[in-house]
Design an enzyme around this catalytic site. Sequence first.
Site, PDB file in Angstrom:
ATOM      1  N   GLY A 146      11.024  -8.003  -0.335  1.00  0.00           N
ATOM      2  CA  GLY A 146      11.774  -7.671   0.869  1.00  0.00           C
ATOM      3  C   GLY A 146      13.128  -7.127   0.487  1.00  0.00           C
ATOM      4  O   GLY A 146      13.866  -7.729  -0.285  1.00  0.00           O
ATOM      5  N   THR A 147      13.466  -5.965   0.997  1.00  0.00           N
ATOM      6  CA  THR A 147      14.735  -5.321   0.642  1.00  0.00           C
ATOM      7  C   THR A 147      15.929  -6.134   1.160  1.00  0.00           C
ATOM      8  O   THR A 147      15.782  -7.006   2.030  1.00  0.00           O
ATOM      9  CB  THR A 147      14.815  -3.911   1.239  1.00  0.00           C
ATOM     10  OG1 THR A 147      14.813  -4.023   2.673  1.00  0.00           O
ATOM     11  CG2 THR A 147      13.647  -3.048   0.777  1.00  0.00           C
ATOM     12  N   GLU A 160       8.720 -16.906  -3.259  1.00  0.00           N
ATOM     13  CA  GLU A 160       8.870 -15.631  -3.955  1.00  0.00           C
ATOM     14  C   GLU A 160      10.329 -15.190  -3.958  1.00  0.00           C
ATOM     15  O   GLU A 160      10.862 -14.733  -4.975  1.00  0.00           O
ATOM     16  CB  GLU A 160       8.001 -14.560  -3.297  1.00  0.00           C
ATOM     17  CG  GLU A 160       8.105 -13.206  -3.977  1.00  0.00           C
ATOM     18  CD  GLU A 160       7.258 -12.140  -3.310  1.00  0.00           C
ATOM     19  OE1 GLU A 160       7.328 -10.972  -3.760  1.00  0.00           O
ATOM     20  OE2 GLU A 160       6.535 -12.451  -2.344  1.00  0.00           O
ATOM     21  N   GLU A 171       0.837  -1.202   0.000  1.00  0.00           N
ATOM     22  CA  GLU A 171       0.000   0.000   0.000  1.00  0.00           C
ATOM     23  C   GLU A 171       0.869   1.248   0.000  1.00  0.00           C
ATOM     24  O   GLU A 171       2.029   1.202   0.434  1.00  0.00           O
ATOM     25  CB  GLU A 171      -0.910   0.018   1.231  1.00  0.00           C
ATOM     26  CG  GLU A 171      -1.902  -1.110   1.267  1.00  0.00           C
ATOM     27  CD  GLU A 171      -2.859  -0.995   2.449  1.00  0.00           C
ATOM     28  OE1 GLU A 171      -2.761  -0.004   3.193  1.00  0.00           O
ATOM     29  OE2 GLU A 171      -3.696  -1.895   2.600  1.00  0.00           O
TER      30      GLU A 171
END
Length: 383
Positions: free
Chosen positions: A368-369, A246, A128
């Site tokens: 995810g960084t 993922e 979001e």
Amino acid sequence: MRRVIFDADHEAFRKTVRSFIEAEVVPVYEQWCAAGIVPREFAYKIAELGLFGVEVPEQYGGAGVESFKFAAIVTEEIHRAGVSFGGLVSHNYLCLPYLTKLADEEQKQRWLPTFVTGETIFAIAMTEPGTGSDLAGMHTTAKLSEDGTHYVLNGAKTFISGGMNADRVIVCARTAPPKDNDRRYGISLLVVDAPGFTVGRKLDKIGLHVWDTVELNFTDVRVPAENLIGEQNRGFDNLGQNLPRERLSIAVEAYAQAKAAVQFAADYTRQRRVFGQLVADFQNTKFELAACQADVDAAEAVVDRAIEAYDSDSLTPADAASVKLFCTEVSARVVDRCLQLHGGYGYITEYPIARLYADNRVNRIVGGTSEVMKTIIAKNMGL
């Protein structure tokens, strides 16, 4: 080094995918880039080849193969050709596990047959505006009606890959407030059919130009209660179960991009002449390509080990974080050095290395960084 994770059936599949890409994608890829989207009708060509159904059980029209290796082969062949399937990758490799692992029998009967044929394209809406990686902080809500027949969905999502072509979206929403000791509680996963969502602006990105990445809006959308997948209020746990896959997918993509970059640079330097000789004949070129190849070999070993772990259901979240962190960081370094070997032409988008350079950068952010990956790994180390 000889790879050992693929057998004769895998290599036959690779040959088929390679021929398909060369015939159906390469000739029109520049048009896709200019349009900023993969044509919706291309999904039917992928489906006809059987790519959407590889991991779908046979009773729903798929091949019923329980292995990630075929998905890895498709990813490798896409990048070998310097092209992309755009948001259709999300449909096939990101959304599918939510359907096969969380949907009940009635839902599978409803959704999987048209998933396989390409008649229905899925996307997933998690992120979001303003929340980024903090999914527990989402504000999209889904309130169950008093009679329990439907949810009323309100909110907005962003960075939705494949959102423009999507017919059906898996939406993460709050069905209950978080608990004082558990911010993750209260999130559920709902499957929302078009036209129940509104496609907002298509986001203009540095790379991934054929990916239709958009914003989605939901205003008083009635979602049938039977479209809830997984357990109500425990959607965050469901998301966590699929994150290793993922992140493995991103790691495989990063490895494939690095491997392709080395080949692009090797081919270019064998053709380009400067100061009276081929660029490939300079010692620096040889040293740079050799170092890059060593990096690719290391990434390949890590990826192959992770694929085997996933197929044996032993790839942990920390393992997936480690493989993603390593492969995306290595890939960024390799792609950058290979672009440098192209000189000024490496910055021209008609050369695949330039597109690859722009596409590669997001790998250290999505799923995810790198910083989040380090946090997960450190926690697993007891730190």
